[in-house]
Scaffold this active site. Structure first.
Site, short mmCIF file in Angstrom:
data_model
loop_
_atom_site.label_atom_id
_atom_site.label_comp_id
_atom_site.label_asym_id
_atom_site.label_seq_id
_atom_site.Cartn_x
_atom_site.Cartn_y
_atom_site.Cartn_z
N PRO A 199 0.73 -1.16 -0.09
CA PRO A 199 -0.08 -0.08 -0.07
C PRO A 199 0.82 1.48 0.06
CG PRO A 199 -0.58 -1.69 1.67
CD PRO A 199 0.57 -2.18 1.14
N GLU A 421 -24.97 9.42 18.65
CA GLU A 421 -24.01 9.01 19.28
C GLU A 421 -24.21 8.09 20.43
OE1 GLU A 421 -21.41 9.28 17.02
OE2 GLU A 421 -22.55 10.77 15.95
#
Length: 637
Positions: A199, A421
Site C-alpha cells: 500500500p 452517538e
C-alpha cells in the site's frame, strides 16, 4: 561546470567577439572635428591646411596647428578643390578603403545565422526543462534518472522500521553488492530485479534507498512516468541510456518508482494499446533480460498495483523476486514511532506502545504525519516538549477530522446528535466481539457532527461472522436511537454513511465471504469496477434476486437486534445524552460508568485548555446548511 554550460559559454563568447569586431570596424575615428565642405574650402584658401587624404568620398585632413578633421565630399563634378589644394601647398594623398580579412568577413556574414541558432537553442532548452537539468535539443532521449553516489545516501536499515520481513528479503542484495564473488564462485546469480509491492506510504522507496546506503553503491532513481513522452520511441531511448549509464557505474541499483505507469499489460487499452508506452516496456524487458547481460545492475521497482503489470515483466530473469511491504502491525508501528521520536523532544508521558495500539491501520507515512502533527500541537501551545495529549489530539484529527468548534448548533440539534452517538456507543458496547469504545464526541469533526470511535485491542487480520453482525448492529444504533426518541417522522439524514457501510458489509457477507447460509460459500461476480466500467456478473437474475433478499434479511435482523438493545437500555441512552451535552466528549471510562448505571466521573482532561468552550469563547461562524444531507448528525468511524 558541465559540458552543456561550457558549450553555451563558448557560443556567447564568439558572438560577443563578432559584435566587438563589427562595432570597432564601424566606429568613427576618435578626436576628429567634423567640417562642412564650405568650411574646408575656406580653410584651404586661408592657408590653414597642411595635408589631406581622400578615401571613399571622405576627406581626412590636418591643420597647421596639428588638429585633425574630416569632411564628406559632395558627389559633384570637379569644382576646383584640387587646384586650390595644390596652389596653397597642401600635401594631397589618396587611400583605398581598408578591406577586412577573410575571417572577419565570414564572421560578419554569419552573424545573423549564429544569432538565430542561439535563440533557437535557448527556447528548445526552456521547452524541455533544460534550464535546470542540463538538457538540450540533442538530449531529448537521454535518461532522466538522478544519480546518487555512495557518499550522498545516508539512509540505512536503522532508519527503516516496521518491515522486518521485507528487510530480511533484501539483505541478500546488500551482501551480493558488497561481495559478488562470494555468490558467483558457487554458480549463484543474484535476482536481476526486485519488485516491492504494498500500500502507499509503507516505505518501499525508503527501503530501496536503505539497500543502496548499506551496500555503498551508486543509486539511480527515476519514476515510471519519466519514460513516457508524446513522441514514440523517446521512452525506449531513455531506457537504453539509463541502463548504459548503470553499466558504467556497476555494481549499482536502479530504482523505478511507480513502475505501473510504464509496465501495464500490453494491448490492454481501447484500440490496441499505447505505442509509446509499449515500446518503452519492450525496451525495458530486453535490457533486463536480453542478449546482453547486465551484470552488477540490480533493478528495484515499487508499485501498489501489481495486478496491472505485464506478465513478461514478472517472469524469472526480470523481476524474479517480489517483496511485500505491508502495513505494520502493532510492534512495527511502535518501532516506526521510535524512529520518528528520536527527532522530537518528548516528555515522560509519551509511550510509543500506547500510541501504536491506538493507530491500527496506520502506514509509516501516516505515523510520520502523526508525529509531525503532535509536534505542531505542542508548538502552538508554546511548550518545550511534546506530551501524550498532543499525540491524542493529532490522532483524533487524522482519524476523525479537525474539530469545528466554530460551528453554531441549536440545542435541539445538539441533543439529537448526542442521542445518535449514544445509540452507536450503547449497541457497540453490548455486542460480542466488537471493538471497545475509545471516545464519543458531539464536537463536529470534518463532515460529521459527531463521532463514536472504536479502537481494537489488537490488530485484526480477519473477521468472524459474529463480529461482522456486531458491526452491523452498532452502525444502526444511531438511527434507531433517533427513531426511539423522535419517532419515525423525526429521523434525520445523519445515518447516510452508516447505512452505506452496513449495506456493503451485508452484501460482502453474501457475495464474497460466503457467510450466508442460504447462498452458500460461493463467489457471486466481481463488482469492482475497472477503467470506469462495472465488473462482470457471473450469476443469473434469479440468484441476483436471492442475493438482494438475503442482504435485506441480514440487515433487518441486525436492525431488530440493535433496536432491542436500545429499548432495554433506554435509561442509559438518556443518561449518556445528558453526559454528552455536559462534557461534549466522553471516554471509555465514562462509557463504562454509564453502562454499569454508575455516577459519571468527569473526563480526564476536564477543566484544562482542551475542555469544552463556553459560548463566550466561540468565534463567530455561519450556521450549518441544513439542506445538505452530507455529514449529518453523526458518522461512526
Amino acid at each position: 561546470m558541465n559540458n552543456d554550460m561550457a558549450k553555451n559559454l563558448i557560443l556567447w563568447l564568439v558572438i560577443a567577439a563578432v559584435l566587438m569586431a563589427v562595432f570597432q570596424n564601424l566606429s568613427e575615428a576618435p578626436g576628429r572635428t567634423e567640417l562642412t565642405y564650405t568650411e574646408l574650402v575656406e580653410q584651404v584658401q586661408a592657408g590653414n591646411v597642411s595635408s589631406v587624404v581622400f578615401e571613399s568620398g571622405i576627406i581626412y585632413g590636418e591643420t597647421d596647428s596639428g588638429s585633425q578633421f574630416q569632411t564628406v565630399r559632395p558627389d559633384v563634378p570637379d569644382d576646383g578643390l584640387m587646384d586650390d589644394l595644390l596652389n596653397h601647398g597642401v600635401e594631397v594623398q589618396g587611400r583605398q578603403p581598408e578591406q577586412p580579412g577573410l575571417l572577419m568577413q565570414l564572421l560578419i556574414a554569419s552573424f545573423p545565422i549564429l544569432l538565430i541558432i542561439a535563440v533557437f537553442m535557448f527556447f528548445m532548452r526552456q521547452m524541455q526543462g533544460g534550464g535546470g537539468g542540463g538538457g538540450g535539443p540533442m538530449a531529448f532521449g537521454k535518461s532522466k534518472a538522478r544519480l546518487l553516489n555512495e557518499n550522498q545516501i545516508k539512509t540505512t536499515f536503522a532508519d527503516v522500521a516496521g518491515v522486518d520481513e521485507a528487510k530480511e528479503d533484501v539483505e541478500e542484495l546488500v551482501n551480493y553488492l558488497k561481495d559478488p564473488a562470494r555468490f558467483q564462485r558457487l554458480g549463484g546469480k543474484i535476482p536481476r530485479g526486485v519488485l516491492m509491492v504494498g500500500p502507499p506510504g509503507t516505505g518501499k522507496t525508503l527501503l530501496a534507498k536503505a539497500i543502496a546506503g548499506e551496500a555503498k553503491v551508486p543509486f539511480f532513481a527515476i519514476s515510471g512516468s519519466d519514460f513516457v513522452e508524446m513522441f514514440v520511441g523517446v521512452g525506449a531511448s531513455r531506457v537504453r541510456d539509463m541502463f548504459a549509464e548503470a553499466k558504467k557505474n556497476a555494481p549499482c541499483i536502479v530504482f523505478i518508482d511507480e513502475i505501473d505507469a510504464v509496465g501495464r499489460h500490453r494491448g490492454g487499452g481501447y484500440g490496441g494499446g499505447n505505442d509509446e508506452r509499449e515500446q518503452t516496456l519492450n525496451q525495458m524487458l530486453v535490457e533486463m533480460d536480453g542478449f546482453e547481460g547486465n551484470e552488477g545492475v540490480i533493478v528495484i521497482a515499487a508499485t501498489n498495483r501489481p495486478d496491472v503489470l505485464d506478465r513478461a515483466l514478472l517472469r524469472p530473469g526480470r523481476f524474479d523476486r517480489q517483496v511485500y511491504v505491508g502495513l505494520p502491525d502493532i510492534r512495527g508501528r511502535e518501532q516506526i514511532l521510535e524512529v520518528h521520536l528520536r527527532k522530537i523532544p518528548c516528555d515522560e508521558s509519551v509511550e510509543s506502545s500506547v500510541v501504536a495500539r491506538g493507530t491500527p491501520g496506520f502506514s509509516g507515512a501516516d505515523l510520520a504525519n502523526l508525529a509531525n502533527e503532535a509536534a505542531l500541537n505542542a508548538a502552538r501551545a508554546n511548550r518545550r516538549t511534546v506530551a501524550m495529549e498532543d499525540f491524542e489530539r493529532a490522532r483524533d484529527k487524522l482519524m476523525m477530522g479537525a474539530e469545528r468548534r466554530s460551528m453554531v448548533m441549536s440545542e435541539e440539534e445538539k441533543a439529537n446528535t448526542a442521542y445518535h452517538e449514544a445509540g452507536h456507543a450503547i449497541v457497540g458496547w453490548s455486542m460480542p466481539e466488537h471493538d471497545p469504545i475509545h471516545k464519543v464526541s458531539i464536537i463536529p469533526r470534518g463532515r460529521a457532527l459527531g463521532v463514536t470511535q472504536f479502537l481494537p485491542e489488537e490488530d485484526k487480520y480477519s473477521l468472524t461472522r459474529r463480529g461482522i453482525i456486531s458491526q452491523l448492529c452498532s452502525l444502526f444504533g444511531g438511527r434507531i436511537a433517533e427513531e426511539l426518541i423522535n419517532g419515525e417522522e423525526g429521523v434525520t439524514t445523519g445515518a447516510q454513511n452508516d447505512i452505506e457501510r452496513a449495506t456493503q458489509l451485508a452484501r460482502n457477507m453474501v457475495t464474497k465471504w460466503g457467510l450466508s447460509e442460504k447462498m452458500g460459500p460461493l463467489h457471486y461476480g466481481d463488482e469492482d469496477s475497472q477503467n470506469g466500467m462495472p465488473g462482470a456478473k457471473n450469476y443469473s437474475a434469479k440468484s441476483s434476486n436471492e442475493i438482494d433478499e438475503e442482504v435485506r434479511s441480514i440487515v433487518d435482523a441486525s436492525y431488530l437486534e440493535a433496536k432491542k438493545i436500545l429499548e432495554e437500555n433506554i435509561d442509559i441512552l438518556h443518561a449518556m445524552k445528558d453526559a454528552l451535552m455536559e462534557y461534549e466528549t466522553i471516554d471509555s471510562d465514562q462509557v463504562d460508568d454509564l453502562m454499569n448505571r454508575r455516577e459519571v466521573r468527569p473526563p480526564r482532561d476536564w477543566g484544562n485548555s482542551s475542555g469544552p468552550m463556553s459560548e463566550d469563547d466561540l468565534p463567530e461562524a455561519e450556521s450549518r446548511d441544513d439542506s445538505s444531507p452530507i455529514g449529518g448528525p453523526a458518522e461512526e468511524n
